[in-house]
Design a protein around this motif. Structure first.
Motif, short mmCIF file in Angstrom:
data_model
loop_
_atom_site.label_atom_id
_atom_site.label_comp_id
_atom_site.label_asym_id
_atom_site.label_seq_id
_atom_site.Cartn_x
_atom_site.Cartn_y
_atom_site.Cartn_z
N ASP A 167 34.61 34.22 81.82
CA ASP A 167 33.87 35.43 82.20
C ASP A 167 33.37 35.38 83.64
O ASP A 167 32.57 36.22 84.06
N ALA A 168 33.82 34.39 84.42
CA ALA A 168 33.32 34.24 85.79
C ALA A 168 34.02 35.23 86.72
O ALA A 168 35.15 35.66 86.49
N LEU A 169 33.35 35.58 87.80
CA LEU A 169 33.94 36.40 88.86
C LEU A 169 33.92 35.56 90.14
O LEU A 169 32.85 35.22 90.64
N HIS A 170 35.09 35.21 90.62
CA HIS A 170 35.20 34.36 91.81
C HIS A 170 35.47 35.25 93.02
O HIS A 170 36.42 36.02 93.03
N THR A 171 34.63 35.13 94.02
CA THR A 171 34.75 35.94 95.24
C THR A 171 34.85 35.02 96.45
O THR A 171 34.06 34.08 96.58
N PHE A 172 35.81 35.29 97.33
CA PHE A 172 35.96 34.50 98.55
C PHE A 172 36.68 35.33 99.59
O PHE A 172 37.18 36.43 99.31
N ALA A 196 38.30 40.44 101.54
CA ALA A 196 37.48 39.99 100.43
C ALA A 196 38.33 40.00 99.17
O ALA A 196 38.88 41.04 98.78
N ILE A 197 38.47 38.84 98.54
CA ILE A 197 39.31 38.70 97.35
C ILE A 197 38.43 38.36 96.15
O ILE A 197 37.55 37.49 96.24
N GLU A 198 38.66 39.04 95.04
CA GLU A 198 37.93 38.79 93.80
C GLU A 198 38.93 38.43 92.71
O GLU A 198 39.98 39.07 92.58
N ILE A 199 38.60 37.40 91.93
CA ILE A 199 39.41 37.01 90.78
C ILE A 199 38.51 36.97 89.56
O ILE A 199 37.50 36.25 89.55
N GLU A 200 38.87 37.73 88.55
CA GLU A 200 38.12 37.73 87.29
C GLU A 200 38.67 36.67 86.36
O GLU A 200 39.89 36.54 86.20
N GLY A 201 37.77 35.93 85.70
CA GLY A 201 38.20 34.94 84.72
C GLY A 201 38.67 33.65 85.36
O GLY A 201 38.54 33.43 86.56
#
Length: 370
Positions: free
Chosen positions: A47-52, A106-111
């Motif tokens: 359930d994490a949201l990774h942003t970088f 800006a890149i977001e990855i869910e899960g």
């Protein structure tokens, strides 16, 4: 339609060996070093949201290519799966696999970028068993069957239909030395290569067989059909092999022996028959190997200028002359035909042979070999 790997029309009799020799040992330009992204302790949280932020080195790269380099131990196919499931966004917009980056997005990855670890499981798949005792089994693997799922595979078709799954159904317990994805597997064959593969049922046998492979105490012989006529009756190819830095699915002999990941490799090639067919010249060869590098025989025969028939990854044409499509190979003409060794537990001399599969016999008949 001519293969893209063929020389231009009018030059197809020209040898490329001088160009090959001139570039052997010369390192291709190194790709830019992509900084890795650290997701910290919640890297595997569903359930994490990774942003970088995309690194400047991402400029000009496709999104899936960049992420496969930036996220440690993730495969490009896994990246594409995340994108297809709309788990990746660029500047707030759902991403596309072929999307080009400029750097700084800006890149977001869910899960979790990495899927949970896979485990091999039993499947009722037919097996041809050449020998079996309480310590080991010797299997005749068909072309088209993967030995085991890759570590980057997800729980989909790539984890079904493997040799390991079939082994677990037929034998139940196998050695644990190779881990949960590779129970019993002491050595491997490429997916499109057929023939003899040795399987350990217990850990003691597995370790002894591994030592025997390392010390070259097993004799493995392959049959291959290659394009062109090999002139010398017997040839020893001693060229180190490493990963192709540009096309990562390939191996190559053109990197320096001192480069990282490049390892010695020795193959012995014996001509069995030269074939002058209406579809071009071929040579049927017997190959024995002293080492077991990835794609070793295929890479070494390509380095000789004689790619294995059907092996389009290493330069063989997709179509052989005017041969009907019904007789074209959808596999490599490479078969592990003979294995000789002393049983690691009983010390009994073992001689195992695997006949040439019907599709390869049919192909030989089609080009005029009786």
């Amino acid at each position: 339609m001519p293969s893209k790997h063929m020389l231009p029309k009018g030059q197809r009799r020209r040898t490329v060996k001088p160009e090959y020799r001139a570039t052997r040992g010369i390192e291709p330009p190194a790709p830019p070093v992509i900084p890795t992204v650290d997701f910290g302790d919640d890297a595997e949280a569903e359930d994490a949201l990774h942003t970088f932020t995309a690194a400047p080195e991402a400029a000009g790269l496709r999104l899936d290519q960049y992420l496969a380099h930036a996220i440690p131990d993730i495969s490009r196919s896994r990246v594409q799966l995340l994108i297809e499931h709309n788990q990746v966004r660029v500047n707030g917009t759902p991403a596309k696999p072929k999307q080009k980056l400029h750097g700084g997005e800006a890149i977001e990855i869910e899960g979790a970028p990495h899927p949970p670890p896979l485990h091999a499981f039993p499947e009722d798949i037919p097996l041809t068993i050449l020998h079996e005792d309480k310590h080991l089994a010797i299997i005749d693997k068909p072309a088209g069957m993967m030995v085991h799922a890759g570590s980057g595979a997800t729980d989909d078709a790539r984890n079904h239909g493997t040799l390991v799954n079939a082994l677990l159904h037929h034998f139940g317990k196998l050695s644990d030395v190779g881990g949960e994805l590779r129970p019993g597997i002491v050595h491997r064959l490429d997916k499109q290569t057929s023939g003899i593969i040795l399987v350990a049922k217990d850990d003691s046998t597995h370790r002894k067989l591994s030592e025997m492979f390392a010390e070259r105490q097993l004799e493995k012989t392959y049959l291959a059909l290659v394009h062109g006529h090999i002139v010398r009756e017997n040839t020893t190819i001693s060229l180190p092999i490493g990963r192709d830095l540009i096309r990562r699915t390939r191996m190559t002999t053109r990197r320096s022996a001192e480069s990282e990941g490049v390892r010695p490799a020795v193959s012995h090639v014996k001509v069995l028959k030269r074939i002058a067919s209406p579809y071009g010249p071929f040579t049927l060869v017997e190959v024995s190997i002293e080492t077991g590098r990835t794609h070793q025989i295929r890479v070494h025969l390509q380095a000789m200028g004689h790619p294995v028939v059907g092996d389009t990854l290493y330069g063989a044409p997709h179509h052989v002359g005017q041969l009907p499509d019904t007789l074209s190979l959808d596999r490599n003409f490479l078969h592990a035909a003979h294995l000789a060794f002393h049983h690691p537990q009983t010390r009994k001399a073992m001689q195992i042979d695997s006949p040439l599969p019907p599709e390869l016999q049919q192909f030989l008949g089609a080009i005029g070999v009786n």
